[in-house]
Structure formats: structure tokens, C-alpha cells
Design a protein around this motif. Structure first.
Motif, PDB file in Angstrom:
ATOM      1  N   ALA A   1       0.843  -1.192   0.000  1.00 21.10           N
ATOM      2  CA  ALA A   1       0.000   0.000   0.000  1.00 21.10           C
ATOM      3  C   ALA A   1       0.880   1.244   0.000  1.00 21.10           C
ATOM      4  O   ALA A   1       1.921   1.269   0.642  1.00 21.10           O
ATOM      5  CB  ALA A   1      -0.919   0.005   1.219  1.00 21.10           C
ATOM      6  N   VAL A   2       0.444   2.247  -0.755  1.00 21.61           N
ATOM      7  CA  VAL A   2       1.137   3.536  -0.771  1.00 21.61           C
ATOM      8  C   VAL A   2       0.251   4.489   0.018  1.00 21.61           C
ATOM      9  O   VAL A   2      -0.946   4.595  -0.253  1.00 21.61           O
ATOM     10  CB  VAL A   2       1.332   4.027  -2.224  1.00 21.61           C
ATOM     11  N   THR A   3       0.809   5.146   1.003  1.00 24.08           N
ATOM     12  CA  THR A   3      -0.040   5.901   1.917  1.00 24.08           C
ATOM     13  C   THR A   3       0.698   7.074   2.554  1.00 24.08           C
ATOM     14  O   THR A   3       1.933   7.108   2.573  1.00 24.08           O
ATOM     15  CB  THR A   3      -0.583   4.963   3.020  1.00 24.08           C
ATOM     16  N   ASN A   4      -0.082   8.017   3.074  1.00 23.22           N
ATOM     17  CA  ASN A   4       0.485   9.090   3.888  1.00 23.22           C
ATOM     18  C   ASN A   4       0.187   8.880   5.368  1.00 23.22           C
ATOM     19  O   ASN A   4       0.546   9.691   6.195  1.00 23.22           O
ATOM     20  CB  ASN A   4      -0.080  10.444   3.442  1.00 23.22           C
ATOM     21  N   LYS A   5      -0.518   7.794   5.655  1.00 17.12           N
ATOM     22  CA  LYS A   5      -0.883   7.485   7.042  1.00 17.12           C
ATOM     23  C   LYS A   5       0.173   6.551   7.600  1.00 17.12           C
ATOM     24  O   LYS A   5       0.429   5.482   7.034  1.00 17.12           O
ATOM     25  CB  LYS A   5      -2.259   6.792   7.017  1.00 17.12           C
ATOM     26  N   TYR A   6       0.813   6.946   8.707  1.00 19.65           N
ATOM     27  CA  TYR A   6       1.901   6.146   9.275  1.00 19.65           C
ATOM     28  C   TYR A   6       1.451   4.701   9.485  1.00 19.65           C
ATOM     29  O   TYR A   6       0.555   4.443  10.275  1.00 19.65           O
ATOM     30  CB  TYR A   6       2.357   6.763  10.601  1.00 19.65           C
TER      31      TYR A   6
END
Lengths: 207, 251
Positions: free
Chosen positions: B230-235
Motif C-alpha cells: 500500500a502507498v499511503t500518507n498514514k503512518y
């Protein structure tokens, strides 16, 4: 008889502060380092669990990677102070081998006079030596913390596994120093007082 | 093509980030080290000490991010330097290794990406491949040199239309493991989705059918037995990271 020097402190305040911060930082590094070593011992022995700091590998590493900043800052401040004030040149300059032989012989016969605020050849050797050893401990520590980003440094120490071995060896030398240093302080308790409270240096005597 | 999900701001996630870390770093503190160095602290709860250690770990992560240089490559070795036998390592013993049929296995893709279709082993083998002989360094201190080959992660991320400005790439595994890395490290040229170990398709103990191999980070980032990315900005945290290993784990 040379004239007596005016009363100067045996150890200036900055030296005393940096000494005790260093004691705490080295203590954190050593105890947590033993716990890290135990996770994958490279020699056929383990440090007893009760000597460690952190309780498990993650905790020990958190201590090690926190205290390293304290040691780093304290060490840099000490080196800067030692060079700027002439403390290194005056007190820790390498003694002549003959002086070392003379003072070491006297020390082993428990006949070495210890003057507060003055450094005999054995002390010069031990203190200059421990500064170099701690510098190597920090450098090999950086080499095994960042063997890719500081690859040049790791390479200088012969690669990751050898740098790790040197790091452990430096710990052994620091531990040996601590034993000798604390033993000598036990013989001359006045030196402990002079590293804490304001104490005047002993007067110069004729050589 | 699915619409791009909204980008989450890192600042919105700080409370969650802190929560993940709040697990109690210091364990079994009644030791010589703890007693001499923590005099005055409440050793029965040591929450203040934990908070300080966690703050220092986050500080270390920022330093490590600053030290990281995408153009700096991990040292590579000749075939003669490969470690034999190679040491098995996981959060479980070797007899518990999970086995999956590579023919039916698919790699899931989600998050800030354009294409979320699942990937088979054959699909991945059709992408450009890269081989490397690099040192695997464990957080415990031991290390070993191995040979892996597979798809460079930057090639894969570009192929799925990932938002390359996103903060994190997260990996979940069918053996219950998980980890996550920063985008700059994900795009470093030696970070690969490995299909082969020592020039043969991965076997279960080495992470079949697909594992991450990232020689610029400690071993616990090279997740085996991948199930999804998954590519995400959520840690996203990770199996060990949530217990107190440092998140960045750069070497």
C-alpha cells in the motif's frame, strides 16, 4: 624550592560537569550495549541479564541510540574545551617513556605521590588513552550504525563485521579503564572530592 | 483508472503515530543498569522514561532521514563472498514457515496508486529484473551476504502509478508480519521485490513467492512472504516497529 603557585582549582567547573555527564553517558552506553551484545554474542560469553539496561533488545537500542547523543555532545564539548584552554597540552601531553617507567614503577610499589590537580606520567597515559579509546568507540559505533551512509568510515575499519568487533573491543578497554580508575580513586579518596567540590590544586613541589 | 484518493496530511496523523509507539519500551527494568542510571525514576511504571525514549527514537528517525542519500549505494560483493549456510530468521521458528501455492498467489495493491489490480508471479517476472549480492544486517548485530533478484521497487511503483510524493510504502505479509518504509528509500535503486534467492525462485523459508529486499535498511524491513503493498500518507507502523524498534532503520 620554586615559589608556590596561587591557588587554582584542581579541576575547573566545566571539567567536573563534563566528567559526570560523561560518566552517566558511558554508563548508559555500556549497560545497554551489553544487552545489545547478548542478542547476538560474537564471543562465547554473555553478560548476565541483570547487568543490562532496557530489558530487551528494542529497549536497549532505544537507550543506546539516545545516550549516544549525550556522549557525542559531551565528548565534543570536552575536546573543544581541552584544546581551547590548553588542558590537553598542559596536563595530558604524552609523557616521556622514561617518566612512564619511573611513575609506573612507583605506582606499582604504592609509592607514587599523588598531587591533586597535577598529572603524573601514569595519569597522562591513562587519560590520553581513554580519550582516544572513546573516540574510536564513537567512530566504530557510527560505522556500524550507518554502514551504507557512512560507508567510507565502515570501510576504514575493514567493513561491518570487523568494525563491530572493534566496537566491542573498545568497550572492553573502557571497562578496564573504569576498573583501574575507580581502584586508584579508592586509594586516593581526595581525588573524588576534587572532582565534585571546589578544591585547590596542591602546591608545586621541587621535582 | 480509479480516482486518486485524497492525500492525508502527516500532521493529521501525529496522535495515531504516537499511539502506535506507546507500548512500553522499557521492560524488566530492575537491573544494575536501570538501578544505577534511573535513580529517582518511578521504576514500577517508568512511563516518563518510555516517553523520553520514544521521543529520542523519533528524533533518531528524523536524523536518519536527513542522513539518507538516495544516490548512495549499499556495497555489493562477489559471488565468492556469499554466506553459506544462510541463516533463517523470522519472528517465529523455521518449522512454522507459511507455505503458499505460487500459482494461485496474487500481490494486492492499494492506497495512493492508479492501478489496483493484483499481480501474479508471472506478471512480476515480465517486468525488468535486477540482481544483487548485498549484506543483510540484522538489528541483533549479525550479518550475512546473500544474492537476490527481482523487480526494482521503483519500477513497480511507477508501473502501478503510485503517488511518488506519498510518505510511506507499507507491506503486509501472509505470515502475519508487516512493515513500512519511507518513499525515498522505496525509490532507491537497490530496493527490490525479490523473486529469486541465489538465482533460484524463493523457497518458503526465504519468503516465497515474493519478498522485499532493501540493503539500505536493517533486516526487519526486508519483509518476506508478501501479500500486499500500500502507498499511503498514514503512518503504517509494522510488526517490530509497533513494539519499539526504530521505524526508519536505515544503515
Amino acid at each position: 624550592m620554586r615559589p608556590l603557585r596561587s591557588a587554582r582549582p584542581a579541576h575547573p567547573v566545566p571539567i567536573r560537569i563534563m566528567h559526570w555527564i560523561g560518566v552517566y553517558a558511558i554508563g548508559c552506553m555500556m549497560f545497554s550495549g551489553w544487552e545489545i551484545y547478548d542478542a547476538s554474542p560474537s564471543l562465547p560469553f554473555l553478560f548476565p541479564q541483570w547487568t543490562g539496561l532496557g530489558g530487551w533488545l528494542g529497549g536497549a537500542l532505544a537507550w543506546h541510540l539516545s545516550a549516544m547523543w549525550l556522549l557525542f555532545a559531551d565528548g565534543l564539548a570536552y575536546l573543544a574545551y581541552g584544546i581551547a584552554t590548553g588542558h590537553f597540552r598542559r596536563d595530558l601531553a604524552p609523557p616521556h617513556p622514561r617518566e612512564v617507567g619511573r611513575d609506573l614503577g612507583a605506582a606499582l610499589r604504592f609509592a607514587l605521590p599523588h598531587r591533586i590537580g597535577h598529572y603524573n606520567a601514569v595519569q597522562r597515559l591513562l587519560y590520553a588513552g581513554i580519550i582516544i579509546v572513546i573516540t574510536f568507540a564513537v567512530a566504530t559505533g557510527l560505522a556500524i550504525w550507518k554502514p551504507v551512509q557512512f560507508g567510507w568510515l565502515t570501510g576504514l575499519f575493514g567493513g561491518y563485521p570487523i568494525a563491530r568487533g572493534i566496537h566491542l573491543a573498545m568497550m572492553g578497554l573502557i571497562a578496564t579503564f573504569v576498573v583501574i580508575h575507580v581502584t586508584l580513586v579508592a586509594f586516593y579518596p581526595r581525588t573524588l572530592v576534587s572532582m565534585i567540590a571546589n578544591t585547590s590544586a596542591d602546591p608545586e613541589t621541587t621535582p | 483508472m480509479s480516482p486518486k484518493p485524497p492525500i492525508v496530511r502527516h500532521d493529521d496523523l501525529k496522535p495515531g503515530f504516537a499511539r502506535l509507539r506507546r507500548r512500553g519500551l522499557l521492560r524488566g527494568s530492575f537491573s544494575l543498569g536501570a538501578l544505577t542510571l534511573l535513580t529517582g525514576c518511578d521504576l514500577s511504571t517508568h512511563s516518563g522514561v518510555d516517553a523520553a525514549l520514544e521521543a529520542m527514537l523519533r528524533f533518531d528517525d528524523r536524523i536518519q532521514e536527513a542522513l539518507f542519500d538516495k544516490s548512495r549505494l549499499a556495497e555489493t560483493y562477489p559471488a565468492s563472498a556469499i554466506t553459506h549456510p544462510f541463516r533463517f530468521n523470522a519472528y517465529y521458528p523455521e518449522w512454522q514457515v507459511r507455505i503458499i501455492d505460487p500459482a494461485t498467489w496474487r500481490l494486492g495493491v492499494s492506497g495512493l496508486v492508479r492501478e489496483t489490480r493484483a499481480w501474479s508471479v508471472a506478471d512480476l517476472r515480465a517486468l525488468p529484473q535486477q540482481s544483487q549480492i548485498t549484506r543483510h544486517i540484522c538489528i541483533e548485530g549479525w550479518s550475512q551476504i546473500g544474492q537476490w533478484s527481482g523487480v526494482p521497487l521503483h519500477v513497480f511503483l511507477k508501473r502501478i502509478g503510485a503517488d511518488l510524493r506519498a510518505k510511506y510504502v507499507s507491506f503486509t505479509c501472509f505470515d502475519g508480519y508487516s512493515t513500512s518504509i519511507d518513499m525515498p528509500s522505496a525509490l532507491q535503486s537497490q530496493t527490490i521485490l525479490a523473486l529469486d534467492f541465489e538465482s533460484k525462485p524463493l523457497t518458503p523459508e526465504w519468503g516465497a513467492p515474493l519478498r522485499l529486499r532493501i540493503p539500505t535498511k536493517l533486516g526487519y524491513k526486508s519483509a518476506k512472504n508478501l501479500q500486499s503493498i500500500a502507498v499511503t500518507n498514514k503512518y503504517p507502523g509494522g510488526y517490530w516497529e509497533n513494539q519499539g524498534y526504530d521505524w526508519f532503520a536505515g544503515v
